[in-house]
Design an enzyme around this catalytic site. Structure first.
Site, PDB file in Angstrom:
ATOM      1  N   HIS A 297      -8.953   6.350  -1.268  1.00  0.00           N
ATOM      2  CA  HIS A 297      -8.708   4.911  -1.374  1.00  0.00           C
ATOM      3  C   HIS A 297      -7.283   4.571  -0.954  1.00  0.00           C
ATOM      4  O   HIS A 297      -7.051   3.702  -0.107  1.00  0.00           O
ATOM      5  CB  HIS A 297      -8.970   4.466  -2.820  1.00  0.00           C
ATOM      6  CG  HIS A 297      -8.861   2.990  -3.022  1.00  0.00           C
ATOM      7  ND1 HIS A 297      -8.689   2.423  -4.263  1.00  0.00           N
ATOM      8  CD2 HIS A 297      -8.891   1.961  -2.154  1.00  0.00           C
ATOM      9  CE1 HIS A 297      -8.621   1.113  -4.143  1.00  0.00           C
ATOM     10  NE2 HIS A 297      -8.748   0.799  -2.869  1.00  0.00           N
TER      11      HIS A 297
ATOM     12  N   GLN B  75     -13.999  -4.207  -8.830  1.00  0.00           N
ATOM     13  CA  GLN B  75     -13.869  -3.523  -7.539  1.00  0.00           C
ATOM     14  C   GLN B  75     -15.197  -3.543  -6.784  1.00  0.00           C
ATOM     15  O   GLN B  75     -15.238  -3.802  -5.575  1.00  0.00           O
ATOM     16  CB  GLN B  75     -13.421  -2.069  -7.755  1.00  0.00           C
ATOM     17  CG  GLN B  75     -12.001  -1.919  -8.265  1.00  0.00           C
ATOM     18  CD  GLN B  75     -10.975  -1.877  -7.141  1.00  0.00           C
ATOM     19  OE1 GLN B  75     -11.169  -2.498  -6.103  1.00  0.00           O
ATOM     20  NE2 GLN B  75      -9.886  -1.168  -7.347  1.00  0.00           N
TER      21      GLN B  75
ATOM     22  N   GLN C 147      -7.530  12.025 -12.987  1.00  0.00           N
ATOM     23  CA  GLN C 147      -7.385  10.778 -12.225  1.00  0.00           C
ATOM     24  C   GLN C 147      -7.081  11.042 -10.746  1.00  0.00           C
ATOM     25  O   GLN C 147      -7.232  10.160  -9.909  1.00  0.00           O
ATOM     26  CB  GLN C 147      -6.246   9.934 -12.822  1.00  0.00           C
ATOM     27  CG  GLN C 147      -6.321   9.715 -14.324  1.00  0.00           C
ATOM     28  CD  GLN C 147      -7.533   8.888 -14.737  1.00  0.00           C
ATOM     29  OE1 GLN C 147      -8.160   8.272 -13.899  1.00  0.00           O
ATOM     30  NE2 GLN C 147      -7.855   8.895 -16.015  1.00  0.00           N
TER      31      GLN C 147
ATOM     32  N   LYS D 282       0.830  -1.211   0.000  1.00  0.00           N
ATOM     33  CA  LYS D 282       0.000   0.000   0.000  1.00  0.00           C
ATOM     34  C   LYS D 282       0.865   1.262   0.000  1.00  0.00           C
ATOM     35  O   LYS D 282       0.433   2.317  -0.485  1.00  0.00           O
ATOM     36  CB  LYS D 282      -0.957  -0.003   1.204  1.00  0.00           C
ATOM     37  CG  LYS D 282      -1.895  -1.196   1.224  1.00  0.00           C
ATOM     38  CD  LYS D 282      -2.626  -1.376  -0.108  1.00  0.00           C
ATOM     39  CE  LYS D 282      -3.369  -2.683  -0.175  1.00  0.00           C
ATOM     40  NZ  LYS D 282      -3.902  -2.956  -1.536  1.00  0.00           N
TER      41      LYS D 282
ATOM     42  N   HIS E 259      -9.603   8.411  -5.561  1.00  0.00           N
ATOM     43  CA  HIS E 259      -8.245   7.872  -5.666  1.00  0.00           C
ATOM     44  C   HIS E 259      -7.446   8.142  -4.390  1.00  0.00           C
ATOM     45  O   HIS E 259      -6.839   7.221  -3.818  1.00  0.00           O
ATOM     46  CB  HIS E 259      -7.538   8.502  -6.871  1.00  0.00           C
ATOM     47  CG  HIS E 259      -6.092   8.125  -6.969  1.00  0.00           C
ATOM     48  ND1 HIS E 259      -5.670   6.959  -7.575  1.00  0.00           N
ATOM     49  CD2 HIS E 259      -4.968   8.754  -6.520  1.00  0.00           C
ATOM     50  CE1 HIS E 259      -4.353   6.884  -7.496  1.00  0.00           C
ATOM     51  NE2 HIS E 259      -3.898   7.961  -6.865  1.00  0.00           N
TER      52      HIS E 259
ATOM     53  N   TYR F 265      -3.521  -4.909 -16.007  1.00  0.00           N
ATOM     54  CA  TYR F 265      -4.096  -3.943 -16.952  1.00  0.00           C
ATOM     55  C   TYR F 265      -3.179  -2.725 -17.078  1.00  0.00           C
ATOM     56  O   TYR F 265      -2.880  -2.263 -18.189  1.00  0.00           O
ATOM     57  CB  TYR F 265      -5.484  -3.502 -16.489  1.00  0.00           C
ATOM     58  CG  TYR F 265      -6.077  -2.423 -17.370  1.00  0.00           C
ATOM     59  CD1 TYR F 265      -6.879  -2.741 -18.456  1.00  0.00           C
ATOM     60  CD2 TYR F 265      -5.798  -1.072 -17.129  1.00  0.00           C
ATOM     61  CE1 TYR F 265      -7.398  -1.751 -19.276  1.00  0.00           C
ATOM     62  CE2 TYR F 265      -6.306  -0.080 -17.940  1.00  0.00           C
ATOM     63  CZ  TYR F 265      -7.107  -0.425 -19.014  1.00  0.00           C
ATOM     64  OH  TYR F 265      -7.600   0.553 -19.835  1.00  0.00           O
TER      65      TYR F 265
ATOM     66  N   THR G 180     -13.660  -1.666 -12.784  1.00  0.00           N
ATOM     67  CA  THR G 180     -14.535  -1.028 -11.803  1.00  0.00           C
ATOM     68  C   THR G 180     -15.595  -2.010 -11.324  1.00  0.00           C
ATOM     69  O   THR G 180     -15.928  -2.055 -10.133  1.00  0.00           O
ATOM     70  CB  THR G 180     -15.198   0.231 -12.395  1.00  0.00           C
ATOM     71  OG1 THR G 180     -14.181   1.090 -12.925  1.00  0.00           O
ATOM     72  CG2 THR G 180     -15.979   0.987 -11.337  1.00  0.00           C
TER      73      THR G 180
ATOM     74  N   LYS H 187      -2.156  13.903 -15.278  1.00  0.00           N
ATOM     75  CA  LYS H 187      -3.464  13.254 -15.351  1.00  0.00           C
ATOM     76  C   LYS H 187      -4.316  13.763 -14.189  1.00  0.00           C
ATOM     77  O   LYS H 187      -4.651  13.040 -13.249  1.00  0.00           O
ATOM     78  CB  LYS H 187      -3.306  11.724 -15.281  1.00  0.00           C
ATOM     79  CG  LYS H 187      -2.455  11.133 -16.392  1.00  0.00           C
ATOM     80  CD  LYS H 187      -3.145  11.275 -17.746  1.00  0.00           C
ATOM     81  CE  LYS H 187      -2.331  10.616 -18.852  1.00  0.00           C
ATOM     82  NZ  LYS H 187      -2.952  10.763 -20.183  1.00  0.00           N
TER      83      LYS H 187
END
Length: 268
Positions: free
Chosen positions: A149, A210, A141, A123, A146, A186, A207, A138
């Site tokens: 999390h 998830q 994003q 993590k 994000h 991915y 997604t 980006k």
């Protein structure tokens, strides 16, 4: 260091439930002191806050090679974690529904504890995802989902490796590491450039995966709480409450990106 019931004082800081920590992992790197966690988390949030302002002064970077290497390393690390949790829990005949905690130094139990330590370290390594977004400009994003999390999972994994790297904790760890194997596979493919875009049609299903992970986690936690599983009930309840916002946030993300026809967007 002074003791007060179930608290330990570190300097002027009272440390809740210090007497309940798992003695096997207590002194492992970056586990013992909460200040390590606080410092790493503070550095991450400072990067999120000031990184974009700094990076905006420069041209966006592609970083295909670092992206690919990092993603591949994360695939391998999560594969190691999954294999260790799965095979050791099977060797110990762990119950899927409810497995009592064991503070044991048997080889298989130590493999599970070590897998949780690597899970916690993974993590920290995932914070690089955010750095890549910043360096590549980006900005879209770099969402609340994000950042929340990544930062909250880091704290939750520290709590797990410090207090409960055993018992039913293996269920959520096994599921999460499997999902991350697929997710970083991915990312590794997407880092290889436009020639591989035709192989990345399954982006939206990341997604979905998830969401399935969180739904399964909530169902499992619900049954564990209902049956009064011999794991710390407070820990189970905290995890249940923790997962609910993810169902909402990832559900909203899926609806916004795939609920109506939209232009194909790159994750990275």
């Amino acid at each position: 260091m002074a003791h007060h019931g179930n608290e330990t004082t570190i300097g002027s800081y009272r440390y809740p439930f210090e007497d309940l920590v798992d003695e096997r992992t207590r002194t492992w790197p970056l586990v013992e002191s909460p200040w390590n966690v606080a410092a790493i988390l503070a550095l991450y949030l400072l990067m999120v806050l000031f990184g974009p302002k700094w990076a905006a002064r420069y041209k966006p970077l592609q970083l295909r090679v670092p992206l690919f290497c990092h993603s591949l390393a994360m695939v391998l690390l999560n594969a190691h974690i999954w294999v260790e949790l799965f095979t050791a829990s099977r060797a110990l005949d762990y119950s899927f529904a409810c497995q009592p905690c064991r503070v044991s130094y048997s080889p298989h139990e130590m493999r599970i504890a070590a897998a949780f330590w690597w899970f916690y370290i993974s993590k920290i390594l995932e914070f690089a995802d955010t750095a890549f977004f910043i360096l590549r400009h980006k900005w879209r994003q770099l969402s609340f989902l994000h950042v929340y999390h990544h930062s909250s999972m880091f704290v939750m994994c520290w709590i797990t490796v410090k207090w409960l790297p055993t018992g039913s904790s293996y269920v959520l760890g096994t599921i999460n590491s499997l999902v991350h194997i697929i997710m970083y596979s991915y990312y590794a493919m997407s880092a290889l450039g436009p020639r591989f875009q035709k192989f990345l049609w399954w982006k939206r299903y990341l997604t979905v995966l998830q969401l399935i992970q969180f739904a399964v986690g909530l169902l499992w936690l619900g049954q564990a709480i209902a049956r009064g599983c011999a794991v710390d009930t407070g820990f189970l309840f905290v995890n249940f409450v923790y997962l609910v916002p993810f169902v909402i946030l990832f559900g909203r993300f899926y609806r916004n990106n795939y609920g109506t026809p939209v232009e194909s967007k790159k994750i990275k």
